[in-house]
Write a protein that holds these residues in place. Structure first.
Motif, short mmCIF file in Angstrom:
data_model
loop_
_atom_site.label_atom_id
_atom_site.label_comp_id
_atom_site.label_asym_id
_atom_site.label_seq_id
_atom_site.Cartn_x
_atom_site.Cartn_y
_atom_site.Cartn_z
N GLU A 198 14.81 19.41 2.25
CA GLU A 198 15.99 18.57 2.42
C GLU A 198 16.78 18.56 1.12
OE1 GLU A 198 16.62 17.69 5.20
OE2 GLU A 198 14.85 17.08 6.33
N LEU A 199 18.08 18.78 1.22
CA LEU A 199 18.91 18.80 0.03
C LEU A 199 19.21 17.36 -0.38
CD1 LEU A 199 20.59 20.24 -2.04
CD2 LEU A 199 22.41 20.45 -0.39
N SER A 200 18.71 16.96 -1.55
CA SER A 200 18.95 15.59 -2.02
C SER A 200 19.84 15.63 -3.25
CB SER A 200 17.62 14.92 -2.36
OG SER A 200 17.85 13.74 -3.08
N LEU A 201 20.93 14.89 -3.19
CA LEU A 201 21.88 14.88 -4.31
C LEU A 201 21.88 13.53 -5.03
CD1 LEU A 201 24.92 16.66 -2.64
CD2 LEU A 201 23.33 17.63 -4.25
N GLY A 202 20.84 12.71 -4.81
CA GLY A 202 20.85 11.39 -5.43
C GLY A 202 19.62 11.11 -6.27
N VAL A 208 24.64 11.76 2.28
CA VAL A 208 24.17 10.38 2.28
C VAL A 208 23.27 10.11 1.07
CG1 VAL A 208 22.76 8.73 3.54
CG2 VAL A 208 24.46 10.04 4.72
N THR A 209 22.47 11.10 0.67
CA THR A 209 21.69 10.88 -0.56
C THR A 209 22.61 10.74 -1.75
OG1 THR A 209 21.43 13.26 -0.75
CG2 THR A 209 19.58 12.05 0.18
N LEU A 210 23.70 11.52 -1.75
CA LEU A 210 24.69 11.38 -2.82
C LEU A 210 25.25 9.95 -2.82
CD1 LEU A 210 27.42 13.99 -3.59
CD2 LEU A 210 27.95 11.61 -3.72
N ALA A 211 25.58 9.47 -1.61
CA ALA A 211 26.14 8.12 -1.50
C ALA A 211 25.15 7.08 -1.99
CB ALA A 211 26.52 7.84 -0.04
N PHE A 212 23.88 7.22 -1.60
CA PHE A 212 22.87 6.25 -2.04
C PHE A 212 22.68 6.31 -3.55
CE2 PHE A 212 21.07 5.44 2.25
CZ PHE A 212 21.03 4.07 2.13
N GLY A 213 22.70 7.52 -4.10
CA GLY A 213 22.58 7.64 -5.55
C GLY A 213 23.70 6.90 -6.25
N GLU A 214 24.93 7.02 -5.71
CA GLU A 214 26.06 6.34 -6.33
C GLU A 214 25.96 4.83 -6.14
OE1 GLU A 214 28.79 7.69 -8.24
OE2 GLU A 214 27.16 9.12 -8.34
N PHE A 235 22.90 7.95 -15.19
CA PHE A 235 22.17 8.27 -13.96
C PHE A 235 23.12 8.54 -12.80
CE2 PHE A 235 19.63 5.28 -16.51
CZ PHE A 235 18.72 6.20 -16.97
N SER A 236 24.24 9.19 -13.10
CA SER A 236 25.23 9.42 -12.05
C SER A 236 24.95 10.75 -11.36
CB SER A 236 26.63 9.44 -12.65
OG SER A 236 26.77 10.61 -13.41
N TYR A 237 25.86 11.10 -10.50
CA TYR A 237 25.75 12.29 -9.67
C TYR A 237 25.63 13.58 -10.50
CZ TYR A 237 28.95 15.90 -8.02
OH TYR A 237 29.58 17.07 -7.80
N SER A 239 22.06 14.25 -11.24
CA SER A 239 21.38 14.74 -10.04
C SER A 239 21.64 16.22 -9.85
CB SER A 239 21.89 14.00 -8.80
OG SER A 239 21.71 12.64 -8.91
N ILE A 240 22.89 16.61 -10.06
CA ILE A 240 23.26 18.02 -9.89
C ILE A 240 22.52 18.88 -10.91
CG2 ILE A 240 25.16 19.65 -10.17
CD1 ILE A 240 25.38 18.24 -7.60
N ASP A 241 22.44 18.39 -12.15
CA ASP A 241 21.73 19.16 -13.18
C ASP A 241 20.29 19.42 -12.76
OD1 ASP A 241 23.76 19.53 -14.93
OD2 ASP A 241 23.37 17.74 -16.12
N ILE A 242 19.63 18.36 -12.27
CA ILE A 242 18.23 18.52 -11.86
C ILE A 242 18.12 19.51 -10.71
CG2 ILE A 242 16.15 17.28 -11.12
CD1 ILE A 242 17.52 14.72 -12.19
N LEU A 243 19.08 19.43 -9.78
CA LEU A 243 19.07 20.35 -8.64
C LEU A 243 19.22 21.80 -9.12
CD1 LEU A 243 19.05 20.50 -5.53
CD2 LEU A 243 21.51 20.61 -5.64
N VAL A 244 20.06 22.00 -10.14
CA VAL A 244 20.24 23.34 -10.70
C VAL A 244 18.92 23.85 -11.25
CG1 VAL A 244 21.34 24.64 -12.54
CG2 VAL A 244 22.69 23.09 -11.17
N TYR A 245 18.19 22.98 -11.96
CA TYR A 245 16.88 23.39 -12.50
C TYR A 245 15.97 23.86 -11.37
CZ TYR A 245 18.23 20.58 -16.61
OH TYR A 245 18.88 20.06 -17.68
N VAL A 246 15.96 23.08 -10.29
CA VAL A 246 15.04 23.38 -9.19
C VAL A 246 15.40 24.69 -8.51
CG1 VAL A 246 14.27 22.62 -6.91
CG2 VAL A 246 14.45 20.98 -8.76
N VAL A 247 16.69 24.86 -8.20
CA VAL A 247 17.08 26.05 -7.44
C VAL A 247 16.92 27.30 -8.30
CG1 VAL A 247 18.95 27.18 -6.22
CG2 VAL A 247 18.63 24.74 -5.99
#
Lengths: 419, 293
Positions: A126-130, A193-199, A328-330, A333-341
């Protein structure tokens, strides 16, 4: 399992070998319990790594498809412990620059974040952006908990553990609240929605005011809502964030958290639950038809990931004197996602390596001054194209193949086979 | 009267969100990718307009077509260099590449124009209309922006529904492989989509910076995210949905900021989005696609 064996090994090792002798030369001193724990871990890690290297050095015609699993598990622990040993050794000899020393704890925190996000993105699919939202919850909870425990608990390491546990617990609760509605959705809708919850989480922490005085904790969501008695102090003041934190995070604690995360994630992945989660990822309908409750398993992965992110957040928050919610903004989250991908989805070792490398690239590019972030972006795009694009991948493998055959021919000629 | 004033302000910002969301929704619907660099194309468009206006002293509205042309070229170049090689692979890979492009554009802009905010000229230099004895102020810019948004939406709908290329776009959106088998040039269709999306981004960039009256390298990122949520809100892939989502988002944002809480307007906007998606998982005007086994 390996982690458990370690825990049993350690006291014995400590008594029998007297690691002090071996490690004192490296400038590492054994004083407190956590360092003792780690040195045992290092020892076992190195032992496993040597074993692994021996295996790898043996000429093997072809590795069977499924045989590498256990070795890979060991090598994750091995890489972490070797990295730790190298860093402490460098530190002991004073070969680590001041700024580099400052990166050690944040790198540990980001490694944990990448590993936990990999559980959601790579294993659960699942793609999580938050993710940074959970990190923020953990950070602020950890700060509050550690500050409250300041008088009761003297040992800073123990206080850090309390902070991490509180942060993990709170982030887990947040993960549960977020996860139940979110996991009903699919694909890109889930991502948004994960992005929205993160925000939302960031927005809430941005308005949170927490103060501590003799009467206890005071919470308020508005400026000036906290009225403190004499001698009390504000821990978190809204958008200004938490200030006056006593930095208690250490590299040792960071590495221990990384090892703990690796143990949790790898054990989960290789367990019955992990297989169920991967089955849901690969084909939801097929998995459901054999009796796997898709939502439950996805929720499990999501909550565990949130707990780990919260613990990493606490480690991160207690590392410096102050921290703001905007961290702890979006973008984070994107940075961490970049590490993972970039590390490879579902690949834990890849996550660790790519986090360390990508975190350090902008720092090493400092000599390029203004151009460094552009270079970072270019590196990111080029690496993505080289690792994913079928055309470019083919070209690269064709190139290496030609080079190898050419090299072989050259060697044969030199050998003088006479043909 | 206060309510009406805020309502008009909400429509103004909502119209800008709608134009950005139209770009997002076009690209998502046809190329099936979240183009995170869209917000930065907006920023480039605004900077282009600023550069031409300050260099030649032309009025802002004349710079819009120039910015559109440059952004269209930029969009096609980005698509060709960064996204086309990854077509057919994991959508996450394209997403990360888009993030890389976004970093690149932001930092390139920072290098060229500096990190500081630069003042931006107004689109229309006229006095606001005062209604009801000056209790209600309607700025001519708000009216122009709204008109542009409506014109763009109508033009896009006609284009997609009535032209050959529009038909090809709908076909590619529905089933890429089948479209290819029918002789549609899928790569060209996707490139055209990116060109249209980037041109829209340029318009949105000028309108946005004319509203906030400044331009900076990060001016596009937050409105970009907002517009993306607006597109999802309305049902991503649907053109009227993007328009509706953008308008609603602008209204909700302004009205909650005015009447409920300025601090929590972000949180409330996102909360409403979540509730809508839980009730209608495909957005307000989105089509619910049945899963086939």
């Amino acid at each position: 399992m390996i982690f458990l064996i370690w825990l049993l090994y350690i006291p014995a090792l400590y008594l029998v070998y007297g690691l002090r002798l071996a490690l004192a030369g490296m400038g590492i001193y054994l004083h407190t319990f956590p360092t003792m724990l780690l040195h045992g871990a290092v020892f076992v890690g190195v032992y496993h790594l040597v074993k692994l290297l021996k295996k790898l050095l043996k000429v093997q015609p072809r590795i069977p498809a499924n045989a590498g699993k256990k070795d890979k598990t060991i090598s994750v622990y091995g890489v972490v412990t070797v990295g730790f040993t190298a860093m402490t050794a460098l530190q002991g000899y004073g070969m680590l620059s001041r700024s580099m020393q400052g990166y050690l704890v944040p790198i540990c925190a980001y490694v944990v974040l990448a590993l936990s996000l990999n559980l959601v993105v790579g294993i659960s699919g699942e793609l999580s952006l938050g993710h940074a939202g959970f990190m923020g919850v953990g950070a602020f909870t950890g700060i509050v908990a550690a500050t409250c425990a300041q008088n009761a608990v003297g040992d800073p390491f123990l206080r850090l553990v309390i902070g991490m546990l509180a942060g993990g617990l709170m982030a887990g609760v947040a993960g549960l609240i977020v996860g139940i509605p979110v996991l009903r959705l699919r694909g890109d809708y889930l991502a948004i929605v994960t992005l929205a919850f993160g925000e939302i989480l960031r927005s809430l922490t941005e308005n949170l005011h927490v103060g501590l005085d003799s009467a206890g904790l005071h919470l308020s969501m508005s400026n000036g809502g906290v009225q403190l008695q004499e001698g009390g102090k504000m821990i978190i003041s809204g958008a200004l964030g938490a200030t006056g934190i006593k930095p208690i995070s250490t590299f040792v604690a960071g590495i221990l958290l990384v090892l703990f995360t690796v143990a949790v994630v790898l054990n989960l992945v290789h367990s019955r639950e992990g297989r169920a989660i991967k089955a849901v990822r690969d084909n939801r309908i097929a998995a459901e038809s054999v009796g796997i409750n898709a939502t439950t398993f996805k929720l499990k992965a999501f909550v565990i990931s949130a707990v780990l992110a919260g613990m990493a957040g606490a480690l991160f928050g207690l590392n410096l004197g102050s921290v703001q919610a905007s961290k702890f903004s979006y973008t984070t989250s994107i940075d961490i996602l970049v590490y993972v991908v970039l590390g490879g989805m579902g690949n834990m070792l890849g996550s660790i390596i790519s986090t360390v490398v990508l975190y350090l690239i902008p720092e090493f590019l400092r000599s390029l001054a203004d151009y460094r972030m552009i270079m970072y972006a270019v590196v990111l795009i080029v690496v993505m194209l080289c690792t994913w694009s079928p055309k470019i991948k083919n070209t690269i493998s064709l190139f290496t193949y030609t080079m190898r055959t050419y090299w072989n021919r050259l060697m044969r000629k030199k050998g003088g086979s006479g043909k | 009267m206060d309510f009406l004033q805020y309502f008009i302000d909400g429509l103004y910002i909502g119209a800008i969100y709608a134009i950005i969301a139209l770009g997002y929704t076009m690209v998502y619907g046809i190329a099936k990718m979240l183009n995170f660099a869209h917000g930065d194309v907006i920023m480039v468009g605004a900077y282009m307009s600023y550069t031409f206006v300050s260099a030649s002293g032309m009025p802002v509205y004349l710079s819009i077509p120039i910015a559109m042309v440059i952004c269209t070229v930029l969009g096609i170049v980005i698509e060709g260099l960064a996204y086309k090689p990854l077509r057919g692979t994991s959508s996450l890979a394209v997403l990360i590449t888009a993030i890389g492009v976004s970093y690149f554009l932001q930092n390139a802009a920072q290098l060229i124009w500096g990190p500081a905010e630069i003042g931006f000229n107004r689109l229309v230099n006229a006095k606001p209309f005062l209604l009801f004895d000056g209790k209600l102020r309607v700025s001519p810019e708000a009216m122009v922006t709204l008109a542009i948004a409506v014109v763009i939406m109508v033009a896009l709908t006609t284009f997609v529904n009535r032209t050959q290329t529009g038909k090809a776009m709908r076909a590619v959106a529905e089933d890429r492989d089948a479209a290819q088998l029918m002789g549609i040039n899928v790569n060209r269709t996707i490139s055209i989509t990116f060109a249209i999306g980037s041109a829209l981004a340029a318009v949105a960039g000028v309108l946005l910076c004319s509203k906030v009256q400044s331009v900076s390298p990060t001016v596009g990122s937050m409105p970009g995210i907002r517009a993306f949520t607006a597109a999802v809100f309305g049902g991503i892939g649907s053109i009227p949905g993007a328009m509706l989502g953008g308008m609603l988002l602008g209204l909700i944002e302004t009205l909650t900021g005015a009447f409920i809480s300025t601090q929590f307007s972000d949180a409330i906007v996102f909360l409403i989005l979540i509730i809508v998606l839980l009730v209608k998982p495909a957005g307000l005007l989105g089509k619910q696609v049945q899963e086939k086994v």
